[in-house]
Design a protein around this motif. Structure first.
Motif, PDB file in Angstrom:
ATOM      1  N   SER A 122       0.787  -1.195  -0.014  1.00 27.58           N
ATOM      2  CA  SER A 122       0.224  -0.028   0.066  1.00 27.58           C
ATOM      3  C   SER A 122       0.787   1.321  -0.029  1.00 27.58           C
ATOM      4  O   SER A 122       2.099   1.402   0.649  1.00 27.58           O
ATOM      5  N   ASN A 123       0.208   2.202  -0.771  1.00 27.32           N
ATOM      6  CA  ASN A 123       0.880   3.559  -0.667  1.00 27.32           C
ATOM      7  C   ASN A 123       0.120   4.245   0.285  1.00 27.32           C
ATOM      8  O   ASN A 123      -1.155   4.406  -0.061  1.00 27.32           O
ATOM      9  N   ILE A 149      -3.681   3.904  -1.648  1.00 22.59           N
ATOM     10  CA  ILE A 149      -3.685   3.528  -3.062  1.00 22.59           C
ATOM     11  C   ILE A 149      -2.876   2.189  -3.288  1.00 22.59           C
ATOM     12  O   ILE A 149      -1.485   2.304  -2.922  1.00 22.59           O
ATOM     13  N   ARG A 150      -3.525   1.159  -3.684  1.00 25.59           N
ATOM     14  CA  ARG A 150      -2.717  -0.165  -3.937  1.00 25.59           C
ATOM     15  C   ARG A 150      -1.837   0.048  -5.286  1.00 25.59           C
ATOM     16  O   ARG A 150      -2.368   0.721  -6.287  1.00 25.59           O
ATOM     17  N   PHE A 165       8.079  12.067  -1.364  1.00 30.82           N
ATOM     18  CA  PHE A 165       7.492  10.583  -1.086  1.00 30.82           C
ATOM     19  C   PHE A 165       7.436   9.542  -2.053  1.00 30.82           C
ATOM     20  O   PHE A 165       6.970   9.817  -3.030  1.00 30.82           O
ATOM     21  N   LYS A 166       7.824   8.450  -1.793  1.00 27.97           N
ATOM     22  CA  LYS A 166       8.021   7.308  -2.854  1.00 27.97           C
ATOM     23  C   LYS A 166       7.150   6.426  -2.859  1.00 27.97           C
ATOM     24  O   LYS A 166       6.543   5.915  -1.523  1.00 27.97           O
ATOM     25  N   TRP A 167       6.372   6.076  -3.861  1.00 27.32           N
ATOM     26  CA  TRP A 167       5.301   5.393  -4.133  1.00 27.32           C
ATOM     27  C   TRP A 167       5.730   3.849  -4.848  1.00 27.32           C
ATOM     28  O   TRP A 167       6.737   4.040  -5.561  1.00 27.32           O
ATOM     29  N   GLY A 177       3.638   2.891   4.727  1.00 28.53           N
ATOM     30  CA  GLY A 177       2.986   3.387   3.268  1.00 28.53           C
ATOM     31  C   GLY A 177       4.153   4.203   2.646  1.00 28.53           C
ATOM     32  O   GLY A 177       3.789   4.366   1.282  1.00 28.53           O
ATOM     33  N   ASP A 178       5.023   4.652   3.166  1.00 23.98           N
ATOM     34  CA  ASP A 178       5.861   5.260   2.345  1.00 23.98           C
ATOM     35  C   ASP A 178       7.353   4.445   1.783  1.00 23.98           C
ATOM     36  O   ASP A 178       7.838   3.728   2.822  1.00 23.98           O
TER      37      ASP A 178
END
Lengths: 270, 387
Positions: free
Chosen positions: B239-240, B276-277, B314-316, B352-353
């Motif tokens: 997950s993000n 956000i998946r 912020f890394k997704w 999530g990050d």
């Protein structure tokens, strides 16, 4: 350095002090004084059948008593935690740090006709009892000296039993008695077998205990063999033959027993 | 099907001064496959051991079929367990291992033989009766453990990470097989695992636990699609998780711009966590993107590429079948159903990050890759917005 060379000193030692003497014993057992081959040494052994019988009986008795005393002790020890366990283990080991002869002599002092035990009885107005110089005293000496060799292997095996196996048995419907009978006891058998080996063999061949506590009245195998080499009845050929027969009987007994206990080697390593 | 069988009521468990379970409430239905899922130390195994009767809760009650069973010892419970690492009896062969429970119940020899053989057939171990456990492979030992428990016809089977010691391929096979067995015998399975994929594959109901609390109870679909907080979202799948606010229903605002979403029912301008998946993110040309970022890492995973994209520091994580080279500027587009909005919780900001939690990603644990990233991080910090 390759690994196998490391073992050389020991292999040399074994060859020199174990294998060579064994060959000498075999040669002696099969020859007469003037060096000719014979089986007379073995046939003349028949007269000593009662000594064989007595030795094996007393050693078996001592072993049985050791199991009866040692198993519950080992079981309890393996269940206990912390200082109590350390203390108890130390108390079991403690006598082994003292000289074997000294320990046995101290029993003479305790048990003799005017020894500590009888003095105690006397001071209470009770009659003296004859303990020293009986088979009972010999068995007592064996049990006392060899009990730790029964407790420790059993203890180490029970302690290693996975507690999850015990939980699994409970889970499947076993109460405490059933858990013990169906799981803990069968799993502890290798320990019991190596305990038996370690108590029975020194018991059956001892001569110090029977000499000191048995008063030399009732001959045991150890005494008999010693007599042939150092004592009055000097005959190393017969002595060798007796040693050989005893060794074979013990080996056969152990062989039979080990067939019932797989995983024995592990317990023997203790 | 939905009859309640086990109820855990206000369960607390403390070892010394460590609180392992904190006022846990849970009911478990008959014939359901329920999974207790969580990281190690979350209290899942303790919960299982309480149900099995191996530990007594510090406080709270356990009900079985409406009867309080706190003080009933394990051997009197109609519950059997498949233990972690199997705990087979090493001195008994396969047949006697399976027959153990029946022998204790003094089941007549003929019936016993029949039931054991039937059960060995169910776990496909016919012909192995005379083997000792140490002559079996891990998977076979696993089946013996299952047969040994099921042959007693328990009402509930407890499974404590039973597949943990198996290799991946075997684990996948056994997951399907376990589910099949459960449907075949029609009893309740309570399954403990830390493996989210295992839980999603087999369960009717998943109970996500952390820190002695239940985080969420639901079907696998619920748990995956509607995680309740950042912990669940992070633990189940990838997950993000981004900070956002809800200006009004069906609109979420993050990175200074508004996105259409499907969630509502929050207070005006309430701060939220936006999940956000990685598979819900589409990569589009820069000019069509709702957001524009820079690819910092690409890993080929077989079915897809895992790419890490930097959006303003912020890394997704994005999973895609299209390859984008490292350093490329890409646009992304997210459909309204790709957003999942969660209320803020104690876990907000912890997960999530994909830059700060890089240990989840083995390719980033490479020290060189990390160093290289740090060098370029500062300049890419400016790149977050789509102008």
């Amino acid at each position: 350095m390759r690994n196998k060379y490391v073992a050389f000193p020991y292999v040399g030692w074994m060859a020199l002090f174990v294998v060579a003497p064994l060959i000498v014993v075999v040669v002696y057992a099969l020859t007469t004084r003037d060096g000719s081959l014979t089986l007379d040494n073995f046939s003349s052994m028949l007269q000593y059948a009662p000594v064989f019988g007595r030795s094996f009986f007393l050693a078996l008795l001592a072993t049985a008593i050791c199991i009866l005393l040692g198993y519950p002790m080992a079981y309890y020890l393996s269940r206990e935690r912390g200082w109590l366990r350390r203390m108890a283990t130390m108390l079991i080991m403690l006598p082994m740090w003292m000289n074997f002869l000294l320990r046995t002599y101290s029993w003479v002092f305790l048990l003799e006709r005017n020894g500590l035990f009888n003095s105690l009885l006397e001071s209470f107005g009770l009659p003296k009892v004859n303990i020293i110089d009986t088979s009972g005293a010999v068995v007592l000496g064996m049990v006392y000296n060899f009990l730790p060799f029964m407790v420790l292997p059993i203890y180490s095996v029970i302690e290693k039993i996975d507690y999850r196996v015990i939980e699994a048995a409970q889970d499947l419907g076993a109460n405490s008695a059933q858990v013990f009978r169906r799981v803990i006891f069968p799993l502890s058998l290798p320990g019991v077998l190596s305990g038996i080996t370690m108590v029975f063999i020194p018991s059956v061949s001892t001569f110090v205990i029977s000499r000191l506590l048995g008063g030399g009245k009732e001959l045991l195998l150890g005494d008999l063999i010693e007599m042939q080499f150092l004592g009055s009845a000097y005959n190393p050929h017969l002595g060798s033959a007796i040693s050989l027969v005893m060794m074979v009987i013990v080996l056969v007994c152990m062989g039979i027993m080990n067939r019932f206990g797989e995983g024995e080697e592990e317990a023997m390593l203790l | 099907m939905s009859k309640e069988l086990i109820r855990l009521q206000d369960l607390c468990m403390a070892y010394d001064d460590e609180q392992v379970l904190d006022h846990l409430n849970l009911y478990i239905n008959d014939q359901e496959f329920l999974t207790l899922l969580g990281p190690s130390g979350c209290g899942k195994t303790t919960t299982l051991r309480i149900i099995g009767g191996f530990v007594t809760p510090t406080s709270g009650d356990v009900f079985f079929d409406g009867v309080r069973i706190n003080d009933v010892p394990p051997y009197q419970r109609k519950i059997n367990t498949v233990f972690q690492k199997y705990a087979l009896f090493p001195h008994l062969n396969v047949f006697e291992n399976v027959a153990f429970g029946l022998r204790l119940k003094k089941v007549p020899e003929k019936e016993l033989r029949q039931r054991v053989m039937e059960m060995l057939e169910v776990v496909s171990l016919k012909g192995f009766e005379n083997r000792k456990p140490d002559a079996l492979s891990g998977g076979q030992q696993q089946r013996v453990a299952i047969a040994r428990a099921l042959v007693n016809r328990p009402k509930v089977l407890l499974l404590d990470e039973p597949l943990g010691a198996l290799d991946l391929k075997l684990r996948k096979d056994m997951q399907i097989e376990l589910k099949k067995i459960q449907q075949q015998v029609g009893i309740t399975f309570i399954y403990v695992t830390h493996d989210q994929e295992e839980a999603l594959t087999m369960s009717d109901t998943i109970v996500v636990m952390d820190g002695g609390h239940i985080q969420q109870i639901g079907t696998p679909e619920d748990i995956y699609n509607e995680p309740k907080n950042a912990f669940v979202a992070d633990f189940i799948g990838e997950s993000n998780i981004i900070d956002g606010v809800m200006p009004r229903d069906k609109v979420v605002k993050m990175y200074g711009r508004e996105f259409a979403c499907l969630d509502g029912g929050f207070a005006e301008n309430e701060p939220v966590d936006v999940v956000i998946r990685p598979e819900d993110i589409d990569i589009v040309p820069v000019e069509q993107g709702q957001l524009v970022g820079t690819v910092t890492s690409v890993t080929f995973k077989g079915m897809q590429y895992d790419i890490i994209v930097d959006f303003r520091g912020f890394k997704w994580l994005i999973q895609t079948t299209d390859h984008s080279p490292v350093g490329a500027r890409i646009g992304v587009k997210i459909d309204p159903d790709g957003f999942h909005i969660m209320k803020k919780s104690q876990y907000s900001g912890m997960f999530g990050d994909y830059s700060s939690y890089s240990e989840e990603y083995d390719e980033l644990s490479d020290a060189e890759a990390l160093d290289a990233e740090e060098d370029t991080d500062a300049q890419r910090r400016e790149d977050g917005y789509a102008e």
